[in-house]
Write a protein that holds these residues in place. Structure first.
Motif, PDB file in Angstrom:
ATOM      1  N   ALA A 147       0.836  -1.199   0.000  1.00  0.00           N
ATOM      2  CA  ALA A 147       0.000   0.000   0.000  1.00  0.00           C
ATOM      3  C   ALA A 147       0.868   1.246   0.000  1.00  0.00           C
ATOM      4  O   ALA A 147       0.580   2.217  -0.712  1.00  0.00           O
ATOM      5  CB  ALA A 147      -0.930  -0.009   1.204  1.00  0.00           C
ATOM      6  N   ALA A 148       1.944   1.224   0.776  1.00  0.00           N
ATOM      7  CA  ALA A 148       2.851   2.369   0.819  1.00  0.00           C
ATOM      8  C   ALA A 148       3.500   2.625  -0.536  1.00  0.00           C
ATOM      9  O   ALA A 148       3.798   3.762  -0.899  1.00  0.00           O
ATOM     10  CB  ALA A 148       3.923   2.146   1.884  1.00  0.00           C
ATOM     11  N   ALA A 149       3.701   1.544  -1.297  1.00  0.00           N
ATOM     12  CA  ALA A 149       4.311   1.660  -2.625  1.00  0.00           C
ATOM     13  C   ALA A 149       3.264   1.796  -3.727  1.00  0.00           C
ATOM     14  O   ALA A 149       3.602   1.778  -4.911  1.00  0.00           O
ATOM     15  CB  ALA A 149       5.180   0.440  -2.901  1.00  0.00           C
ATOM     16  N   SER A 150       1.975   1.943  -3.337  1.00  0.00           N
ATOM     17  CA  SER A 150       0.859   2.068  -4.296  1.00  0.00           C
ATOM     18  C   SER A 150       0.783   0.880  -5.247  1.00  0.00           C
ATOM     19  O   SER A 150       0.444   1.023  -6.425  1.00  0.00           O
ATOM     20  CB  SER A 150       0.993   3.374  -5.095  1.00  0.00           C
ATOM     21  OG  SER A 150       0.936   4.492  -4.236  1.00  0.00           O
ATOM     22  N   LEU A 151       1.078  -0.305  -4.714  1.00  0.00           N
ATOM     23  CA  LEU A 151       1.062  -1.516  -5.544  1.00  0.00           C
ATOM     24  C   LEU A 151      -0.106  -2.451  -5.226  1.00  0.00           C
ATOM     25  O   LEU A 151      -0.355  -3.385  -5.988  1.00  0.00           O
ATOM     26  CB  LEU A 151       2.374  -2.294  -5.358  1.00  0.00           C
ATOM     27  CG  LEU A 151       3.596  -1.746  -6.074  1.00  0.00           C
ATOM     28  CD1 LEU A 151       4.847  -2.507  -5.625  1.00  0.00           C
ATOM     29  CD2 LEU A 151       3.438  -1.832  -7.583  1.00  0.00           C
TER      30      LEU A 151
END
Length: 205
Positions: A147-151
């Motif tokens: 989620a932090a990496a928008s994946l």
């Protein structure tokens, strides 16, 4: 007083949606006439219009009913109180198995929703987004860094790409069933998720 609906109205309506979904899936929405739907249902065309206003309304009802079933599957899994990998696996297993009995409806949702009017299409797509969001949340639970990496959402779409197009090669009379493939899909996706290493993940660590 207006005449009420018969006791068999709901059953007949369900049968109409099922027959129409099979026809739309086999011939495409534009290539299927309401006459053909009526014949498949064993109804006259006037009788068919007693249950559905027109062909676009029929398409919308098929899509909405299928989305409602998928949303109910999500709710059922979430009600089990599972967390992390267990919840994601349960969602994948439930969806792959459910598609075995809804291949016509799923194909219509995948290929024919574009024929709906803008407002109707928006309603269906909103329902789809809710389902995707539930899966994306489950993916993020397994690996919060995604989620932090928008994946987490792109990976969810890759998962649905795997599931959504199984109807193109997994045949009902083939050697493998949806029940056979459900744990395979779960193992493949969850295993890949846990092993995933990308620059975006490293940057977010």
């Amino acid at each position: 007083m207006p005449r009420g609906r018969s006791a068999t109205y709901a059953d007949q309506h369900e049968a109409i949606l099922a027959h129409a979904a099979e026809l739309f899936a086999a011939r495409g929405y534009p290539g299927t006439s309401m006459n053909e739907v009526a014949m498949a249902c064993g109804l006259t065309k006037p009788a068919l219009y007693h249950y559905v206003r027109d062909k676009e309304a029929l398409l919308l009802q098929i899509c909405q009913q299928h989305i409602a079933r998928l949303q109910a599957l999500v709710a059922s899994v979430q009600a089990q109180g599972l967390l992390g990998e267990a919840q994601l696996r349960a969602l994948i297993l439930a969806f792959v198995r459910a598609y075995a009995d809804a291949q016509g409806e799923h194909r219509v949702l995948t290929e024919d929703v574009r024929f709906l009017g803008e407002a109707e299409r928006s309603v269906v797509l909103d329902g789809q987004r809710q389902v995707v969001a539930a899966f994306a949340d489950a993916v993020a639970q397994v690996r919060p860094a995604l989620a932090a990496a928008s994946l987490h959402k792109p990976l969810t779409m890759l998962l649905f790409g795997m599931i959504n197009w199984m109807f193109t090669w997994l045949q009902p009379d083939g050697p493998l069933t949806h029940d056979d493939m459900a744990p395979v899909v779960a193992d493949l996706f969850v295993g890949g998720l846990l092993a995933l290493q990308t620059p975006a993940l490293q940057a977010s660590a």
